[in-house]
Design an enzyme around this catalytic site. Sequence first.
Site, PDB file in Angstrom:
ATOM      1  N   SER A 206       7.249  -4.670  12.627  1.00 36.86           N
ATOM      2  CA  SER A 206       5.898  -5.103  12.984  1.00 36.86           C
ATOM      3  C   SER A 206       5.754  -6.603  12.823  1.00 36.86           C
ATOM      4  O   SER A 206       6.464  -7.234  12.039  1.00 36.86           O
ATOM      5  CB  SER A 206       4.869  -4.401  12.102  1.00 36.86           C
ATOM      6  OG  SER A 206       4.893  -3.012  12.307  1.00 36.86           O
ATOM      7  N   LYS A 228      -2.479   3.486   2.487  1.00 35.96           N
ATOM      8  CA  LYS A 228      -3.432   2.650   3.228  1.00 35.96           C
ATOM      9  C   LYS A 228      -3.818   3.325   4.542  1.00 35.96           C
ATOM     10  O   LYS A 228      -4.989   3.304   4.954  1.00 35.96           O
ATOM     11  CB  LYS A 228      -2.794   1.279   3.488  1.00 35.96           C
ATOM     12  CG  LYS A 228      -3.806   0.181   3.785  1.00 35.96           C
ATOM     13  CD  LYS A 228      -3.116  -1.167   3.778  1.00 35.96           C
ATOM     14  CE  LYS A 228      -4.132  -2.299   3.951  1.00 35.96           C
ATOM     15  NZ  LYS A 228      -3.506  -3.616   3.906  1.00 35.96           N
ATOM     16  N   ASP A 229      -2.830   3.930   5.212  1.00 37.55           N
ATOM     17  CA  ASP A 229      -3.106   4.675   6.448  1.00 37.55           C
ATOM     18  C   ASP A 229      -3.989   5.887   6.180  1.00 37.55           C
ATOM     19  O   ASP A 229      -4.876   6.209   6.980  1.00 37.55           O
ATOM     20  CB  ASP A 229      -1.795   5.138   7.096  1.00 37.55           C
ATOM     21  CG  ASP A 229      -1.077   4.010   7.822  1.00 37.55           C
ATOM     22  OD1 ASP A 229      -1.746   3.034   8.181  1.00 37.55           O
ATOM     23  OD2 ASP A 229       0.139   4.116   8.029  1.00 37.55           O
TER      24      ASP A 229
END
Length: 388
Positions: A206, A228-229
């Site tokens: 990313s 976090k997702d």
Amino acid sequence: MRLLKSNKLLSVVNSYVVDSPQPSNLSYLWNFGSLLATCLGLQLVTGIILAMHYTPNVDLAFISVEHIMRDVNYGWLIRYLHANGASFFFIFVYLHIARGMYYGSYKSPRILPWSIGVIILVLMMGTAFLGYVLPYGQMSLWGATVITNMLSAIPWIGGDFVEFVWGGFSVNNRTLNRFFSLHYLLPFILAALAILHLMTLHVNGSGNPLGVSSNSDRIPMHPYYMFKDLITIFLFFLAMAIIVFYLPNVMGHSDNYIPANPMQTPPSIVPEWYLLPYYAILRSIPNKLLGVIAMLASLLILLAMPILDTARVRGSQFRPLMRFAFWVFVTDFFLLMYLGSQHAEEPYITIGMIATAIYFRWFVILLPVIGIIENTLMDIATENSDKH
């Protein structure tokens, strides 16, 4: 042999989900990928269940949807999850693309995942349009008639091609059967493209908000970004629950709860909200063929962004001119969305032409010119610093 295959599968999962090295400074704007994967999974599951009870017949389609809503156990829940899931799918994909545009995710070495993402967007729109026709309400019938009639703009073969798509001289049983078959098939192609998108992204990893190399500062996907997702996925489920239980039709059109009547044209024919900007572009050009070309070009021009962006700096984080231009584009996009929902009359026609011109000139003129200006300013600043 089975153990070997199992180990290979686990190693792939570990490589892509568990130990995948990610930049340490990713924000919540990088969570849209997991949200889109969740949406796609939800659409596949609910779509398969709905297909078990749906009848692709012009006399029975509307009734079969009402049967799902009233008689199938939790059918109303499955249908509303599927319908509103499509809207959330587009909300997340637009935000995902906007984040990519702002942070320069389309630049080398991530041109391939960006290109696959644009193809996914085009395929999503086709799939959503086909699904919108299936309930066979008033807006379904007339939306299908208007959109498929755009194919008649193709020189020489246009009229015959429209009849080929319809399977007759108007939208009929054959049309509905074809649309249902394609709507069932395309999500699996979308899933394959999404996996390919992830695989190509995995090659270089990313990007990050700063737009610089992060190879020296990476952390594993699990547990840092997995949790976090999960936060945004739980928030998505909460928003979906509020919409489904309290506002299930807020993103739909009321005319689609009226059975399709080929003898009565609705006061205004509009597609779903997520197609409105492109519908506005189509309507803003008087020539039918040029309108269709412009609508397709408004999507495919995203593929040219790696070439059109001449800036040496990735993203807009340190580019004030580009940041301003980005918000001009966002404003124009929302303006087109609003214009697409209005009747084709003045002043909306003229404003639509101006907004369409701004849309294309943003890509063709503003994006490369800002890059050249910023590169020049950077060179001047570098020369001055060298002199001192």
